[in-house]
Motif scaffolding. Structure first.
Motif, short mmCIF file in Angstrom:
data_model
loop_
_atom_site.label_atom_id
_atom_site.label_comp_id
_atom_site.label_asym_id
_atom_site.label_seq_id
_atom_site.Cartn_x
_atom_site.Cartn_y
_atom_site.Cartn_z
N THR B 16 0.83 -1.16 0.26
CA THR B 16 -0.03 0.10 0.15
C THR B 16 0.90 1.23 -0.03
N LEU B 18 1.72 5.33 -0.67
CA LEU B 18 1.04 6.88 -0.72
C LEU B 18 1.88 7.76 -1.70
N GLN B 40 -1.36 -1.06 -3.88
CA GLN B 40 -2.38 -0.32 -3.71
C GLN B 40 -2.11 1.19 -3.61
N HIS B 42 -2.58 5.26 -2.83
CA HIS B 42 -3.45 6.20 -2.59
C HIS B 42 -2.65 7.62 -3.06
N LEU B 53 -4.06 11.12 5.64
CA LEU B 53 -4.46 9.75 4.95
C LEU B 53 -3.41 8.55 5.94
N THR B 56 -5.09 7.49 9.00
CA THR B 56 -6.08 6.23 8.83
C THR B 56 -5.82 5.16 7.99
N HIS B 57 -4.61 5.31 7.35
CA HIS B 57 -4.11 4.13 6.67
C HIS B 57 -2.82 3.47 7.00
N LYS B 58 -2.27 2.25 6.70
CA LYS B 58 -0.93 1.88 7.19
C LYS B 58 -0.47 1.68 6.00
N PHE B 59 0.64 2.57 5.59
CA PHE B 59 1.35 2.43 4.13
C PHE B 59 2.87 1.72 4.36
N THR B 86 4.77 6.40 12.64
CA THR B 86 5.10 6.53 11.05
C THR B 86 6.66 6.55 11.03
N THR B 89 8.35 4.11 8.69
CA THR B 89 7.89 4.22 7.19
C THR B 89 8.71 4.70 6.33
#
Lengths: 662, 151
Positions: B16, B18, B40, B42, B53, B56-59, B86, B89
């Motif tokens: 996922t 971003l 995926q 975003h 984002l 609310t999401h885990k990238f 984060t 990440t």
């Protein structure tokens, strides 16, 4: 007055000021002679005083001697006169009487003698101070034949002191001696009565010594403590009285003067006298043979010293007065000399503090007037020079600020240029990103199948965007090189590996054009060299791709060799070649041989400029040889050791700073 | 160049990602390529949208432009690195800034690495893969040719 505190701050030494030194010198030079003259005067006075005293004493002694001699001569004369009336024959007639004499005869002689000395048992002569208080005649046997005191007749004098001398000399004076029988000092004057050349009898007279005492006690010229006296050689008796009480006559005294006189010496001496306690005296001593005694004339040294002290005080007073006057004069002269010069110091300080309007007006001395003129001239010139300097400084400041503004403007222009290039690069890349991105997506078939023609056109778009990107990168490169922002690393490079990587990269391109790609590596090439591998790759790829680009048939040859601390990368082609006139500008930016060839062969013309700039930054260079229609040879040379201009790429902070500025 | 890259279509299957860029074209090019390889994706047009984002999401990976309005890439990485959830990440900078020192500056600020625009499918994926294989949780998928061919 600014000089005031300074003068107070340095009162350390009077000698360090002009006035002080002048004063001290002048005073010293005026006092010194006074001291010397005073000193000499004192010494002279001392000796003069002493010698004057000695002279005086000698004169007194001389006088006393003469008086004594006169007195003795007088005594002899008086005796001679007294007996001159006597008929010597008659006297002698008595004289010849035998020891058993006759009364009648005796009476006759006595009468005769009495006639002479009648009522004159004391013969006196006031002029010469002679007093005989007894007179008698004795024969050669010493028997008194006649006497002023008739009791004496018939007695003998053979045992008396004077007897022997009196019968041997015509006249004789017996020096004073102590007559034990009479218990007093005694002197005799004798005169021989001679008949037919033979002494028949002697007439003797007892001389009173009071006159002698009187002579010696005369005090003329002897001051307070001076005295003259006689000391008999007979038991050192004092013959004449001391002027001091308690020192009796006929007692024994002994001093240096007495001893010397007894040794028949006449002279002067400094010694202690007979007193108790002894008093130091200056003494003149003489031997008096008539009196068989020492004649001493003495004065106490203290008295002489007092005399000297008085003169000394007077002398010192005069010297002190002289010194005072001299010092005063020295002080005044020093002041009058130093004052005009002293005027300069505060003025110089005022001038130093910036008051250039001050001038000296001292004209007391010709020299100072010259100095003062020179000082004023100097101040004028200083004033003028400072004004000139101020003008110059203003000019320089104006020029400097202009220069500063120009520098700032130049820096600003450079900064703006870099910023512009950076922004341009960014702004060009953004649309290029979309173009090449979408082209790529379509070419990859990510957005569905496309037909052959579309595929072909998309490839054209793609290759053009690649070309555009290369151009942008080259411009950026050149900008960095111009701005001096290229960082070169220094790492070991294995040239043989690099060569094979270049071959891999470019041989395909050559094969596509049907060209042979040849690599020659000289056996003498070092295994490793130091340099920036990315930049060397960039140069090699540029030269090789250029060679391939401009060659239609034949070959492209890469040769690597080393020579004298440098290594060479040589790229030879069999292409169209470069016309001689173009060799001069082939490395300039945006210049290919001509505009037409730029269009024919593509490329921005920046590659060679960048390559040569990079080579030069690494301490190397790129040169070219070319023959039209035969081909060109580009030779890049580099030092085998690392360039000194390199900086490590790992300095991230420095990189960040550079990036922040962009 | 006209040959398709030998990268399997399922390379980014479980990812996922971003993508942040204020330029729509930039976002679209990147996300199309990433999606092509199975990710995926975003998108956000600035740092603030991206932070919303992220909360609310885990990238597994974030690709961010640097120059953006409202909140730029530098401010964004600062917040990401400060936030404990984060901070691990990986964030890759994707920028048209190609001046010297840009890469070092980005890495010093906390970016995992730095890629330069313009990007093409070939260069972008190969560059991205070079970075991704250094991540501890990256697994190279089986080179399953059939999956790419069937599509």
């Amino acid at each position: 007055m600014r000089s005031q505190p300074r003068a107070q701050r340095q009162p350390s030494s009077l000698w360090r000021t002009l006035r002080g030194r002048l004063t001290l010198t002048l005073v010293a030079f005026s006092i010194l002679p006074a001291i010397i003259i005073g000193g000499v005067a004192l010494v002279l006075e001392q000796s003069v005083t002493t010698s004057r005293s000695v002279n005086q004493l000698e004169a007194v002694a001389e006088l006393k001697e003469q008086q004594v001699a006169q007195w003795l001569r007088g005594a002899q004369l008086v005796l001679t006169t007294a007996v001159s009336g006597l008929e010597e024959s008659r006297l002698l007639a008595f004289n010849g009487l035998p020891s058993s004499y006759q009364v009648a005869q005796r009476g006759e002689w006595n009468a005769g003698l009495a006639k002479i000395i009648e009522g004159q048992s004391k013969i006196t002569d006031t002029t010469s101070g002679v007093l005989f208080n007894e007179i008698f005649v004795y024969n050669k046997a010493g028997v008194i034949t006649a006497a002023s005191d008739s009791i004496q007749v018939g007695k003998t004098v053979a045992r008396q002191e004077y007897f022997q001398n009196s019968v041997q000399n015509a006249a004789y004076i017996q020096p004073p001696y102590f007559d034990v029988q009479r218990g007093r000092l005694t002197m005799f004057v004798t005169r021989a009565l001679v008949q037919d050349g033979v002494i028949q009898a002697v007439i003797a007279a007892r001389l009173e010594t009071d006159t002698l005492s009187q002579i010696m006690q005369g005090r003329i010229g002897l001051g307070e403590t001076g005295e003259t006296y006689l000391v008999s050689v007979d038991s050192n008796y004092l013959l004449t009285p001391s002027r001091y009480e308690g020192y009796a006559v006929l007692r024994t005294y002994n001093t240096e003067g007495v001893t010397r006189a007894f040794a028949r010496q006449n002279g002067t001496g400094f010694y202690d006298n007979y007193q108790n306690p002894p008093v130091p005296v200056i003494g003149v001593y003489r031997w008096s043979p008539e009196l068989n005694a020492a004649l001493l004339s003495e004065i106490s040294q203290a008295e002489v010293q007092v005399l000297f002290r008085q003169t000394a005080i007077a002398t010192l007073g005069v010297v002190a007065l002289t010194m005072l006057i001299a010092s005063l004069i020295g002080f005044i002269v020093a002041r009058s000399i130093s004052r005009p010069i002293a005027v300069f110091a505060p003025l110089a300080l005022q001038i130093a503090s910036g008051d250039l309007s001050r001038r000296v007006k001292v004209r007391d001395f010709a020299e100072v007037a010259v100095l003062s003129d020179a000082f004023n001239t100097m101040t004028d010139q200083l004033d003028a020079t400072i004004k000139q300097l101020n003008t110059r400084i203003t000019e320089v400041n104006t020029a400097n600020s202009a220069l500063e503004i120009a520098t700032q403007q130049a820096q600003e222009a450079t900064r703006l240029k870099s910023e512009f290039i950076s922004t341009m690069s960014h702004e060009l890349r953004t649309p290029l990103n979309a173009i090449s991105g979408f082209t790529g997506i379509m070419l990859q078939g990510m957005a569905g199948e496309i037909d052959q023609e579309a595929q072909h056109m998309l490839e054209r778009i793609d290759s053009n965007s690649v070309r555009l990107l290369r151009l942008i990168n080259n411009i950026l490169d050149l900008t960095r090189i111009e701005a001096g922002r290229v960082e070169l690393s220094s790492e070991p490079i294995t040239l043989r590996e690099s060569a094979s990587s270049w071959e891999t990269q470019l041989s395909n391109l050559a094969q596509e054009k049907g060209l042979a790609f040849v690599v020659n590596i000289d056996p003498g090439l070092p295994t490793m060299v130091l340099g920036d591998p990315d930049r060397i790759d960039q140069i090699a790829v540029n030269l090789l791709s250029n060679a391939i680009k401009f060659t239609e048939k034949g070959s492209v040859t890469l040769s690597l060799r080393a020579d004298g601390g440098r290594w060479m990368m040589e790229v030879a082609d069999t292409g169209i070649g470069i016309p001689p006139h173009a060799l001069g500008y082939i490395f300039d930016e945006f210049r290919q041989v001509d505009g037409s060839s730029t269009r024919a062969y593509g490329g921005s013309g920046l590659g060679l400029a960048i390559a040569r700039n990079l080579a030069r930054m690494m301490g190397g260079n790129i040169t070219v040889n070319s023959t039209m229609g035969e081909g060109s040879v580009f030779t890049a040379s580099f030092p085998i050791a690392a360039s000194t201009r390199t900086r490590p790429l790992t300095d991230v902070n420095e990189q960040v700073k550079v990036a922040t500025r962009e | 160049m006209n040959k398709p890259p030998p990268i399997p279509r399922n390379t980014l299957e479980n990812w996922t990602i971003l993508v942040i860029d204020d330029e729509n074209d930039g976002v679209e090019v990147a996300s199309r390529i990433l999606r092509f390889y199975g990710a995926q994706v975003h998108t956000a047009t600035n740092g603030r949208e991206a932070l919303a984002l992220v909360s609310t999401h885990k990238f597994r990976l974030i690709i961010s432009d640097l120059s953006m309005p409202i909140m730029d890439g530098w401010q964004f990485i600062e917040v990401i690195k400060k936030n404990r959830a984060t901070t691990d990440t990986p964030v890759i900078a994707l920028t048209a800034h190609a001046m010297p020192g840009d890469r070092e500056r980005a890495m010093a600020a906390g970016f995992y690495n730095h890629l330069t625009k313009p990007l093409t499918p070939a260069t972008f994926m190969s560059d991205l893969l070079r970075l991704l294989i250094t991540l501890p949780d990256f697994e190279m998928p089986n080179n399953n040719k059939s999956s790419s061919e069937t599509k």
